[in-house]
Write an enzyme that holds these catalytic residues in place. Structure first.
Site, PDB file in Angstrom:
ATOM      1  N   GLY A   1       0.783  -1.234   0.000  1.00 48.59           N
ATOM      2  CA  GLY A   1       0.000   0.000   0.000  1.00 48.59           C
ATOM      3  C   GLY A   1       0.810   1.278   0.000  1.00 48.59           C
ATOM      4  O   GLY A   1       0.372   2.311  -0.509  1.00 48.59           O
TER       5      GLY A   1
ATOM      6  N   GLU B   1       3.763   4.779   5.342  1.00 48.88           N
ATOM      7  CA  GLU B   1       2.558   3.927   5.358  1.00 48.88           C
ATOM      8  C   GLU B   1       1.442   4.574   4.552  1.00 48.88           C
ATOM      9  O   GLU B   1       1.380   5.791   4.426  1.00 48.88           O
ATOM     10  CB  GLU B   1       2.078   3.813   6.811  1.00 48.88           C
ATOM     11  N   ASP B   2       0.543   3.746   4.042  1.00 48.11           N
ATOM     12  CA  ASP B   2      -0.607   4.286   3.325  1.00 48.11           C
ATOM     13  C   ASP B   2      -1.676   4.795   4.284  1.00 48.11           C
ATOM     14  O   ASP B   2      -2.168   5.903   4.154  1.00 48.11           O
ATOM     15  CB  ASP B   2      -1.200   3.230   2.360  1.00 48.11           C
TER      16      ASP B   2
ATOM     17  N   ASP C   1      -5.172   2.444  10.613  1.00 46.82           N
ATOM     18  CA  ASP C   1      -6.572   2.177  10.963  1.00 46.82           C
ATOM     19  C   ASP C   1      -6.622   1.832  12.453  1.00 46.82           C
ATOM     20  O   ASP C   1      -6.672   2.722  13.300  1.00 46.82           O
ATOM     21  CB  ASP C   1      -7.067   1.043  10.058  1.00 46.82           C
TER      22      ASP C   1
ATOM     23  N   LYS D   1      -6.949   7.184  10.059  1.00 43.76           N
ATOM     24  CA  LYS D   1      -8.364   6.889  10.349  1.00 43.76           C
ATOM     25  C   LYS D   1      -8.488   6.735  11.855  1.00 43.76           C
ATOM     26  O   LYS D   1      -8.514   5.613  12.365  1.00 43.76           O
ATOM     27  CB  LYS D   1      -8.704   5.565   9.667  1.00 43.76           C
TER      28      LYS D   1
ATOM     29  N   PHE E   1     -14.378   2.492   4.116  1.00 43.45           N
ATOM     30  CA  PHE E   1     -13.430   1.678   3.356  1.00 43.45           C
ATOM     31  C   PHE E   1     -12.985   2.489   2.135  1.00 43.45           C
ATOM     32  O   PHE E   1     -13.794   2.892   1.305  1.00 43.45           O
ATOM     33  CB  PHE E   1     -14.071   0.356   2.934  1.00 43.45           C
TER      34      PHE E   1
ATOM     35  N   ASP F   1      -5.983  -1.065  -1.776  1.00 41.53           N
ATOM     36  CA  ASP F   1      -6.598  -2.018  -2.701  1.00 41.53           C
ATOM     37  C   ASP F   1      -7.988  -2.449  -2.293  1.00 41.53           C
ATOM     38  O   ASP F   1      -8.380  -2.353  -1.138  1.00 41.53           O
ATOM     39  CB  ASP F   1      -5.725  -3.274  -2.805  1.00 41.53           C
TER      40      ASP F   1
ATOM     41  N   ARG G   1      -4.918  -0.242  -6.880  1.00 47.39           N
ATOM     42  CA  ARG G   1      -3.838   0.470  -6.173  1.00 47.39           C
ATOM     43  C   ARG G   1      -3.240   1.570  -7.038  1.00 47.39           C
ATOM     44  O   ARG G   1      -2.671   2.523  -6.540  1.00 47.39           O
ATOM     45  CB  ARG G   1      -2.716  -0.497  -5.792  1.00 47.39           C
TER      46      ARG G   1
HETATM   47  P1  IMP Z   1      -4.120  -1.421  11.049  1.00 45.32           P
HETATM   48  O1  IMP Z   1      -3.229  -2.439  11.691  1.00 45.32           O
HETATM   49  O2  IMP Z   1      -5.575  -1.680  11.355  1.00 45.32           O
HETATM   50  O3  IMP Z   1      -3.741   0.001  11.329  1.00 45.32           O
HETATM   51  O4  IMP Z   1      -4.007  -1.743   9.515  1.00 45.32           O
HETATM   52  C1  IMP Z   1      -3.461  -0.914   8.578  1.00 45.32           C
HETATM   53  C2  IMP Z   1      -3.529  -1.604   7.222  1.00 45.32           C
HETATM   54  O5  IMP Z   1      -4.868  -2.039   6.940  1.00 45.32           O
HETATM   55  C3  IMP Z   1      -3.159  -0.634   6.121  1.00 45.32           C
HETATM   56  O6  IMP Z   1      -1.774  -0.618   5.880  1.00 45.32           O
HETATM   57  C4  IMP Z   1      -3.971  -1.147   4.955  1.00 45.32           C
HETATM   58  O7  IMP Z   1      -3.254  -2.137   4.269  1.00 45.32           O
HETATM   59  C5  IMP Z   1      -5.195  -1.783   5.585  1.00 45.32           C
HETATM   60  N1  IMP Z   1      -6.351  -0.844   5.537  1.00 45.32           N
HETATM   61  C6  IMP Z   1      -6.886  -0.157   6.574  1.00 45.32           C
HETATM   62  N2  IMP Z   1      -7.921   0.607   6.174  1.00 45.32           N
HETATM   63  C7  IMP Z   1      -8.049   0.401   4.837  1.00 45.32           C
HETATM   64  C8  IMP Z   1      -8.965   0.927   3.825  1.00 45.32           C
HETATM   65  O8  IMP Z   1      -9.856   1.745   4.070  1.00 45.32           O
HETATM   66  N3  IMP Z   1      -8.758   0.452   2.556  1.00 45.32           N
HETATM   67  C9  IMP Z   1      -7.785  -0.433   2.226  1.00 45.32           C
HETATM   68  N4  IMP Z   1      -6.916  -0.939   3.134  1.00 45.32           N
HETATM   69  C10 IMP Z   1      -7.054  -0.530   4.429  1.00 45.32           C
END
Ligand code: IMP
Length: 179
Positions: free
Chosen positions: A42, A97-98, A101, A129, A150, A157, A163
């Site tokens: 990402g 990082e992208d 979450d 987020k 989302f 993706d 992507r």
């Molecule tokens: P975390 O461990 O929940 O912070 O996960 C982060 C990862 O979840 C990111 O690097 C993304 O790959 C994926 N992710 C979280 N939210 C989204 C979204 O809205 N769309 C696509 N991928 C997401």
């Protein structure tokens, strides 16, 4: 594109903000070199565009992770599927990082990378987020705060696709409601 419900961030908005982030980072790291760690897949688009605006010397390295548990609910247990190629000991490391979450992935990665004794370790995420955060993450650079939806495009993706789309959008529900 038919899958697009609403454009959340246009290509122009993304590129403009990335330029500002690049200027901030360049100022903060003046006189140092930076090891940019891209979390695949990402973070790839963001890494490329951001690094064009960096004036310090830059080194790239890449990591891939997958989280145990089902795809929609992050478990916090992370497996490194591709590790760095170089040592980061004594280096100024910036994770690219992208999106953050729950924060569980980065929480694990921060602990793992700290144990390798970098000179400094910071995070730059294009999207934040905060609504879904389960663990506090010290993020130094944030492109945009986004709602708890989302999101797809610009590195993010949907089933490994989209992507490469240069803007960020929410997909129409009919595309994922049968999953
Ligand atoms: P975390 O461990 O929940 O912070 O996960 C982060 C990862 O979840 C990111 O690097 C993304 O790959 C994926 N992710 C979280 N939210 C989204 C979204 O809205 N769309 C696509 N991928 C997401």
């Amino acid at each position: 594109m038919d899958i697009v419900e609403r454009i959340i961030l246009s290509e122009e908005q993304i590129q403009e903000r990335i330029k500002e982030l690049g200027q901030d980072i360049s100022r903060d790291y003046e006189g140092k070199s930076i090891t940019l760690i891209c979390i695949l897949k990402g973070g790839l688009m963001f890494l490329c565009d951001l690094s064009k605006h960096l004036t310090p010397l830059v080194e790239y390295d890449f990591m891939s992770v997958s989280s145990y548990g089902d795809a929609t609910e992050s478990s916090g247990v992370v497996r490194i599927t591709k590790d760095l190629e170089e040592s980061i000991e004594g280096k100024h490391v910036l994770i690219v990082e992208d999106i953050i979450d729950t924060g569980l992935t980065l929480n694990y990665l921060l602990k793992n990378l700290h144990s390798r004794n970098p000179a400094s370790l910071e995070i730059c995420t294009l999207l934040n987020k905060p609504a879904n955060r389960k663990v506090e993450i010290p993020v130094k650079y944030v492109g945009f705060e986004v709602p708890n939806a989302f999101l797809v495009g610009y590195g993010l993706d949907f089933k490994q696709l989209y992507r490469n789309i240069p803007y960020i959008f929410t997909p129409k529900p009919e595309y994922y409601e049968n999953d």
